[in-house]
Write an enzyme that holds these catalytic residues in place. Structure first.
Site, short mmCIF file in Angstrom:
data_model
loop_
_atom_site.label_atom_id
_atom_site.label_comp_id
_atom_site.label_asym_id
_atom_site.label_seq_id
_atom_site.Cartn_x
_atom_site.Cartn_y
_atom_site.Cartn_z
N LYS A 122 -7.57 24.81 -7.08
CA LYS A 122 -8.77 25.44 -6.64
C LYS A 122 -9.18 25.31 -5.06
CE LYS A 122 -12.14 25.09 -9.62
NZ LYS A 122 -13.38 25.88 -9.82
N GLU A 210 -21.74 25.40 -3.98
CA GLU A 210 -21.61 26.78 -3.53
C GLU A 210 -23.15 27.30 -3.73
OE1 GLU A 210 -16.91 27.73 -4.99
OE2 GLU A 210 -18.78 28.75 -5.77
N HIS A 245 -16.24 33.22 -20.74
CA HIS A 245 -15.15 33.11 -19.74
C HIS A 245 -13.81 33.65 -20.45
CE1 HIS A 245 -17.78 30.99 -17.15
NE2 HIS A 245 -17.73 30.13 -18.25
N ARG A 302 0.72 35.23 -12.06
CA ARG A 302 1.52 35.85 -13.20
C ARG A 302 0.88 37.29 -13.31
NH1 ARG A 302 -3.04 33.31 -15.26
NH2 ARG A 302 -4.52 34.68 -16.00
C1 MV4 Z 1 -19.71 31.18 -9.59
C2 MV4 Z 1 -20.76 32.06 -10.32
C3 MV4 Z 1 -21.85 32.46 -9.55
N1 MV4 Z 1 -21.91 31.74 -8.37
N2 MV4 Z 1 -19.79 30.87 -8.33
C4 MV4 Z 1 -17.02 30.93 -13.64
C5 MV4 Z 1 -15.69 30.57 -13.98
C6 MV4 Z 1 -14.95 30.40 -12.66
N3 MV4 Z 1 -14.14 31.90 -12.58
C7 MV4 Z 1 -16.01 30.60 -11.45
N4 MV4 Z 1 -17.28 31.35 -12.35
C8 MV4 Z 1 -18.45 31.55 -11.64
N5 MV4 Z 1 -18.50 31.18 -10.39
C9 MV4 Z 1 -20.80 30.97 -7.79
N6 MV4 Z 1 -20.99 30.43 -6.49
C10 MV4 Z 1 -20.59 32.61 -11.54
C11 MV4 Z 1 -19.37 32.34 -12.22
C12 MV4 Z 1 -19.39 32.92 -13.62
C13 MV4 Z 1 -18.30 33.85 -13.94
C14 MV4 Z 1 -17.46 34.22 -12.88
C15 MV4 Z 1 -16.34 35.55 -13.07
C16 MV4 Z 1 -16.26 35.85 -14.35
C17 MV4 Z 1 -17.29 35.33 -15.32
C18 MV4 Z 1 -18.26 34.42 -15.08
C19 MV4 Z 1 -19.16 34.04 -16.01
C20 MV4 Z 1 -19.96 33.02 -15.98
C21 MV4 Z 1 -20.01 32.40 -14.57
#
Ligand code: MV4
Length: 488
Positions: A122, A210, A245, A302
Site C-alpha cells: 500500500k 489520512e 469490505h 488481476r
Molecule cells: C478510507 C475511508 C475513509 N477515509 N480512507 C476500507 C478498506 C480500504 N479499501 C480502504 N477503506 C476505507 N478507507 C479514508 N481516508 C473509508 C474506507 C472504507 C471503505 C472504502 C472502500 C470501500 C468500502 C469501504 C468500507 C468501509 C470503509
C-alpha cells in the site's frame, strides 16, 4: 517494452468455479485449447467437464491444490499448456507464481511480477502513483513514509491534516486496523488501540494518518495495458455496496459520473498504470467523496470478479483482450474508439445465510434454476444442480449480470431476474439481494459504502412465521419425491 509475439495455443486455467468456466469459454471461442486443474472434490465440476484436458492436483484444501505452484507447473508440462490464466484470488497476484511461469517458458496471462510487487504494498503503491500525479488521500505516512516514531509526531500530523482523521495500520488492508477519530481529545486512545491491533494482526505497528472521507463511494477504473506502451481505461464501476469490505452489488457506469470526472479518473488510472509499465487487465480503485473528489486507494493486478459489468457496457470481452495482450499483440482498440452503451448491474449470488450473519452455507444444490439468459441477462456460474457447495472455497453460486439502456431499466431487469432465481438445498442471499435492489437509497443511487449498514431495517425485516399450509405442502412434496425415488 515491446516483446516478440508469443502465440498461445493451450491455456491452463489455474482456478475453479465460475471464473474458470468463463475464461475457458473465451479460450474456446478464440480456438484455443484448455486445460483444467481440479482438486478431489472438484472432479466432476463444470470447469472440468468444459476443458479439453483436466489434471488432478490434490486434496480439497486450496493450500494443498490450487495454491501449489509446483503442481500447476507440472500440470502445464504434462499437458503441453503454453499459457496459464490465474483467474482471480488463488495465485492471481502471486509474484512468485508469475516469475515461475515465465522461468518455465509459460506465458502468465497477467501483469509482470514487478508490477504486482509495486502495487502489492500500500505504501509503495501510494508513493508510485502520487509521483505519477494520481491524487492520493490527503494524509501523512510519517517522516520516512513508513509510520511515526512517536505519539507526538502522530498527533501533530493529525492536527495538520485536520479532523476527522483516519488512523490506518500501514500493513493493514481490507478495512482491518482502521480507526476514525472525530476530535483531537480522542486521538491518543485511538492511536494506541490501532497500534495494538496492527502489531497483533499484522506484526507491524506502523500507522499512517489520512483525512477521513465520510460517506465515501468506491469507484474503480478498469485499465488495460499492452507490451507496446499503450494503455487505456475502460471506464468505471461503482462498487460502493459492500458488506464488511466484501462487494455485494456492482454497476457500470457509476451513477452521477460526469464526462469530465470520468476522463479525469480514467487518466489518473492510466497514469498510475503507466507508472509501473502495466501490461494486462488491472483495476485502479478510488475512494470518492459525495462531491466527486476522488483519491487513489489501491491497484489490483488481476481481472476482477466484477469485470462483466464493464464487458456489458462496452461490448468487449476482457479475457479476449488478456489473451491477445499476453501473446504480444497491441490493444485491439484505442481510447477514442471506446464508448459506454447503457447500464449494467451485477449481483453476487452466494450460499450464505443472511439470517445468520451471512454464515457460509454448505450442502447439495437440490434445485438450481437461474433466470434464462438473453441480451439483457447473463449468469456466470461454476456450479450446476446436484453439485455440492463445500466449505473449502468461496461459497459463490453465480454472478447475475443484467444490462439495459438506462439504470432504471437495468434495475427492473435485476429485480425480475432475482425473482426468477431458484436455489434449494443451501441457504442463500437471493431474497436479501431482492430487498437490497428494492431499497429507496439504492434505487435512487444514493450510494455510499455504509448503505447496507444504514438500510438494516429494510434489509432485515422481522421474519414472519411460515404458514402451516406451506409446511404441509412442503412435506407432501418431499413425500412425493421420496416415493418417486423409491419407485425407480
Ligand atoms: C478510507 C475511508 C475513509 N477515509 N480512507 C476500507 C478498506 C480500504 N479499501 C480502504 N477503506 C476505507 N478507507 C479514508 N481516508 C473509508 C474506507 C472504507 C471503505 C472504502 C472502500 C470501500 C468500502 C469501504 C468500507 C468501509 C470503509
Amino acid at each position: 517494452m515491446s516483446q516478440p509475439p508469443r502465440p498461445i495455443r493451450r491455456v491452463l486455467v489455474a482456478n475453479r468455479g465460475e471464473i474458470a468456466v468463463r475464461v475457458m469459454r473465451t479460450c474456446h471461442e478464440l480456438g484455443k485449447e484448455t486445460v483444467a486443474v481440479y482438486s478431489d472434490v472438484d472432479r466432476a465440476a463444470p470447469h472440468v467437464q468444459l476443458a479439453g484436458q483436466a489434471v488432478a492436483i490434490g486434496p480439497a484444501p486450496a493450500r494443498e491444490s490450487y495454491l501449489v505452484i509446483d503442481k500447476i507447473l507440472a500440470a502445464c508440462k504434462a499437458t503441453g499448456a503454453d499459457a496459464v490464466h490465474p483467474g482471480y484470488g488463488f495465485l492471481s497476484e502471486n509474484e512468485d507464481f508469475a516469475d515461475a511461469c515465465e522461468a518455465a517458458g509459460i506465458t502468465f496471462i497477467g501483469p509482470r511480477a514487478h508490477a504486482m510487487r509495486l502495487m502489492g504494498s500500500k505504501t509503495e503503491a501510494r508513493k508510485t502513483v502520487s509521483a505519477a500525479g494520481t491524487p492520493v488521500v490527503p494524509g501523512d505516512n510519517g517522516p520516512e513514509g513508513n509510520g511515526f516514531p512517536d505519539v507526538g509526531s502522530a498527533q501533530a500530523a493529525a492536527a495538520r491534516i485536520g479532523y476527522p482523521v483516519l488512523i490506518k495500520a500501514a500493513a493493514g488492508g481490507g478495512g482491518k486496523g482502521m480507526r476514525a477519530v472525530d476530535r483531537s481529545e480522542d486521538f491518543l486512545d485511538a492511536l494506541a488501540s490501532c497500534k495494538r491491533e496492527a502489531a497483533s494482526s499484522f506484526g507491524d505497528q506502523h500507522v499512517l494518518i489520512e483525512k477521513y472521507l465520510q460517506r465515501p463511494r468506491h469507484i474503480e477504473i478498469q485499465v488495460f495495458g499492452d507490451s507496446h506502451g499503450n494503455c487505456v481505461y475502460l471506464f468505471e464501476r461503482d462498487c460502493s455496496v459492500q458488506r464488511r469490505h466484501q462487494k455485494v452489488l456492482e454497476e457500470a457506469p457509476a451513477p452521477g459520473m460526469t464526462r469530465e470526472r470520468r476522463a479525469a479518473m480514467g487518466q489518473a488510472a492510466v497514469d498510475a498504470a503507466k507508472a509501473v509499465g502495466y501490461v494486462g487487465a488491472g483495476t485502479v480503485e478510488f475512494i470518492a467523496n459525495q462531491d466527486g473528489s476522488f483519491y487513489f486507494m489501491e491497484m489490483n493486478t488481476r481481472l476482477q470478479v466484477e469485470h462483466p459489468v464493464t464487458e456489458m457496457i462496452t461490448g468487449l470481452d476482457l479475457v479476449e483482450w488478456q489473451l491477445r495482450v499476453a501473446a504480444g499483440e497491441a490493444l485491439p482498440l484505442r481510447q477514442e474508439q471506446l464508448a459506454i452503451d447503457g447500464h449494467a448491474l451485477e449481483a453476487r449470488i452466494y450460499a450464505e445465510d443472511p439470517d445468520k450473519g451471512f454464515l457460509p452455507s454448505t450442502g447439495k444444490l437440490l434445485h438450481l434454476s437461474p433466470p434464462a439468459e438473453n441480451e439483457h441477462v447473463r449468469v456466470d456460474t461454476g456450479v450446476e444442480q446436484g453439485d455440492t457447495i463445500t466449505p473449502h472455497y468461496d461459497p459463490m453460486i453465480a454472478k447475475l449480470i443484467v444490462w439495459d439502456r438506462t439504470r432504471d431499466a437495468a434495475l427492473a431487469r435485476m429485480r425480475q431476474a432475482l425473482a426468477q432465481y431458484r436455489v434449494v438445498g443451501v441457504a442463500n442471499n437471493v431474497e436479501f439481494l431482492s430487498r437490497l435492489v428494492g431499497v429507496p437509497s439504492f434505487a435512487q443511487a444514493d450510494l455510499d459504502t455504509a448503505l447496507i449498514e444504514r438500510e438494516q431495517a429494510n434489509l432485515f425485516p422481522p421474519k414472519s412465521p411460515v404458514p402451516d399450509e406451506v409446511c404441509l405442502l412442503a412435506a407432501l412434496a418431499e413425500l412425493q419425491r421420496e416415493a418417486a425415488a423409491a419407485a425407480h
